[in-house]
Design a protein around this motif. Sequence first.
Motif, PDB file in Angstrom:
ATOM      1  N   ALA A 130      19.735 -49.038 -64.823  1.00  0.00           N
ATOM      2  CA  ALA A 130      19.359 -47.669 -64.458  1.00  0.00           C
ATOM      3  C   ALA A 130      19.786 -46.656 -65.500  1.00  0.00           C
ATOM      4  N   SER A 131      20.795 -46.976 -66.302  1.00  0.00           N
ATOM      5  CA  SER A 131      21.258 -46.065 -67.355  1.00  0.00           C
ATOM      6  C   SER A 131      20.424 -46.165 -68.613  1.00  0.00           C
ATOM      7  N   GLY A 132      19.371 -46.984 -68.581  1.00  0.00           N
ATOM      8  CA  GLY A 132      18.521 -47.173 -69.744  1.00  0.00           C
ATOM      9  C   GLY A 132      17.664 -45.965 -70.062  1.00  0.00           C
ATOM     10  N   ASN A 133      17.003 -46.056 -71.177  1.00  0.00           N
ATOM     11  CA  ASN A 133      16.180 -44.965 -71.699  1.00  0.00           C
ATOM     12  C   ASN A 133      15.145 -44.471 -70.695  1.00  0.00           C
ATOM     13  N   VAL A 134      14.519 -45.383 -69.978  1.00  0.00           N
ATOM     14  CA  VAL A 134      13.593 -44.998 -68.896  1.00  0.00           C
ATOM     15  C   VAL A 134      14.007 -45.715 -67.604  1.00  0.00           C
ATOM     16  N   HIS A 135      15.343 -45.740 -67.389  1.00  0.00           N
ATOM     17  CA  HIS A 135      15.935 -46.223 -66.140  1.00  0.00           C
ATOM     18  C   HIS A 135      15.699 -47.703 -65.888  1.00  0.00           C
ATOM     19  N   GLY A 136      15.473 -48.472 -66.948  1.00  0.00           N
ATOM     20  CA  GLY A 136      15.280 -49.900 -66.780  1.00  0.00           C
ATOM     21  C   GLY A 136      13.910 -50.296 -66.302  1.00  0.00           C
ATOM     22  N   ILE A 323      31.201 -47.982 -80.813  1.00  0.00           N
ATOM     23  CA  ILE A 323      30.100 -47.415 -80.025  1.00  0.00           C
ATOM     24  C   ILE A 323      29.195 -48.520 -79.499  1.00  0.00           C
ATOM     25  N   VAL A 324      28.828 -49.448 -80.379  1.00  0.00           N
ATOM     26  CA  VAL A 324      27.909 -50.518 -79.987  1.00  0.00           C
ATOM     27  C   VAL A 324      28.567 -51.464 -78.984  1.00  0.00           C
ATOM     28  N   GLU A 325      29.839 -51.761 -79.172  1.00  0.00           N
ATOM     29  CA  GLU A 325      30.539 -52.640 -78.226  1.00  0.00           C
ATOM     30  C   GLU A 325      30.580 -52.012 -76.839  1.00  0.00           C
ATOM     31  N   SER A 326      30.888 -50.723 -76.769  1.00  0.00           N
ATOM     32  CA  SER A 326      30.918 -50.045 -75.481  1.00  0.00           C
ATOM     33  C   SER A 326      29.535 -50.043 -74.837  1.00  0.00           C
ATOM     34  N   ALA A 327      28.503 -49.741 -75.633  1.00  0.00           N
ATOM     35  CA  ALA A 327      27.140 -49.721 -75.098  1.00  0.00           C
ATOM     36  C   ALA A 327      26.712 -51.095 -74.616  1.00  0.00           C
ATOM     37  N   SER A 328      27.106 -52.137 -75.351  1.00  0.00           N
ATOM     38  CA  SER A 328      26.760 -53.500 -74.952  1.00  0.00           C
ATOM     39  C   SER A 328      27.410 -53.866 -73.622  1.00  0.00           C
ATOM     40  N   ASN A 329      28.635 -53.458 -73.423  1.00  0.00           N
ATOM     41  CA  ASN A 329      29.319 -53.720 -72.148  1.00  0.00           C
ATOM     42  C   ASN A 329      28.621 -53.003 -71.000  1.00  0.00           C
ATOM     43  N   HIS A 330      28.205 -51.755 -71.240  1.00  0.00           N
ATOM     44  CA  HIS A 330      27.467 -51.021 -70.207  1.00  0.00           C
ATOM     45  C   HIS A 330      26.145 -51.714 -69.887  1.00  0.00           C
ATOM     46  N   ALA A 331      25.508 -52.265 -70.935  1.00  0.00           N
ATOM     47  CA  ALA A 331      24.215 -52.932 -70.739  1.00  0.00           C
ATOM     48  C   ALA A 331      24.358 -54.168 -69.853  1.00  0.00           C
ATOM     49  N   LYS A 332      25.559 -54.709 -69.768  1.00  0.00           N
ATOM     50  CA  LYS A 332      25.810 -55.874 -68.919  1.00  0.00           C
ATOM     51  C   LYS A 332      26.238 -55.498 -67.499  1.00  0.00           C
ATOM     52  N   THR A 333      26.877 -54.346 -67.362  1.00  0.00           N
ATOM     53  CA  THR A 333      27.534 -54.038 -66.082  1.00  0.00           C
ATOM     54  C   THR A 333      26.953 -52.843 -65.338  1.00  0.00           C
ATOM     55  N   ASP A 334      26.200 -51.981 -65.996  1.00  0.00           N
ATOM     56  CA  ASP A 334      25.628 -50.826 -65.300  1.00  0.00           C
ATOM     57  C   ASP A 334      24.692 -51.305 -64.191  1.00  0.00           C
ATOM     58  N   PHE A 336      21.477 -51.723 -61.529  1.00  0.00           N
ATOM     59  CA  PHE A 336      20.029 -51.662 -61.591  1.00  0.00           C
ATOM     60  C   PHE A 336      19.539 -50.542 -60.673  1.00  0.00           C
ATOM     61  N   LEU A 337      18.297 -50.119 -60.860  1.00  0.00           N
ATOM     62  CA  LEU A 337      17.704 -49.153 -59.943  1.00  0.00           C
ATOM     63  C   LEU A 337      17.502 -49.784 -58.569  1.00  0.00           C
ATOM     64  N   PRO A 338      17.627 -48.999 -57.514  1.00  0.00           N
ATOM     65  CA  PRO A 338      17.254 -49.525 -56.188  1.00  0.00           C
ATOM     66  C   PRO A 338      15.749 -49.772 -56.138  1.00  0.00           C
TER      67      PRO A 338
END
Length: 377
Positions: A130-136, A323-334, A336-338
């Motif tokens: 959901a935190s993606g560019n267009v919410h996944g 920066i990239v390491e933090s973003a990669s972790n978010h990409a794994k744990t953020d 999903f949209l309902p």
Amino acid sequence: MLSSSTRRLIFHRFASTAKDSANFDLKKFDLYKLAKGPNSTTTLTKEDGLYYYTQMKTCREMELACAPLFKEKYINMACHLYSGQEACAAGILAGLKYEDKVIGSYRGHAWAHLCGATVRHVLAECTGRASGNVHGKAGSMHMYTDRYFGGNAILCGQVPNGTGMALAMKLRKEKNLMVTVFAEGTFNQGQVFESFNMAKLWDLPVLFVVENNRYLKSTLSETLTPNADYYTRGDYLPGIRCDGIDILTVREAARFAREYMMAGKGPLLLELQTENQGHTEFGNGPTRCPERDPVIELQKKMLDAGLASQQEFHAIDKKIEAIVESASNHAKTDPFLPHDALYTDVFHNTPSHEIRDCVRIVKPKYTETRQMTFDQE
């Protein structure tokens, strides 16, 4: 161009070296139906050089982060990486104004980032969060910002769309241009020549940029066309071919193109000769081993000219890695949209009331890429 205040904000810690600028000779520009081309020499300031290095290095590390995400099945779709082509996007944007717009292909992670999306927005979109560019909702191939109109997965779809956007700019009397980016394989599509015809007929402010990486998946491009000099294939469109791995060469070509079109002379075709490391992370086609690297080449230019030290580049690299390491972790744990959010973004202006019991999604805000700071994710 980067404002003096923003330059100081980003690079004040790297003011130790004595030299502030250096002049460089550029490789030859091949011209078609043009009496004069871009400048054969250019000046690079330390601030611009470090900024360009930061842009390209960030894009490279961001793309490298996609590989483990794909192998660990966090990315569950086609993933076309831009590694090796960073000078194309960074160089084109360096020669434009912020108000100019871009539309591109499915190989768009770097373009989206350099046009305003953060690293976290890009990687999270690749993993469908959901935190993606267009919410996944779109994934790797469909990212957008206020100046980047995708991210088009249909081969050649961006060429007529970009031409239409240039027509809108002309009708609105806007003093901007539209950059339409595609790879050389697209040239065998009829829509390309239809778009060229309309663009020249109406003298539209559209720059057609061909990122020629020499391969269509695993097939050499030159084996599929009787004329691999793509900058000449616009027929009635003037064309330029240049080294797409040298960011300074690309920047000068973009500057020339902008000046040419703002004078009302109509569209241009720009071929950038570049390389990448493969078609997709899926492994379609062999892994390529590019002979040149745009990030390393810029770094070497600046080191040889005394514009920066190895310690300065190392400090930038460490910031980017964090920066990239933090973003990669978010990409794994953020999250999903309902499921009910799938029904949002159906209308251009989402009504204030609920539609079919759907929740409203707040779109991420984008800031001008030139305002990039090291604490940005």
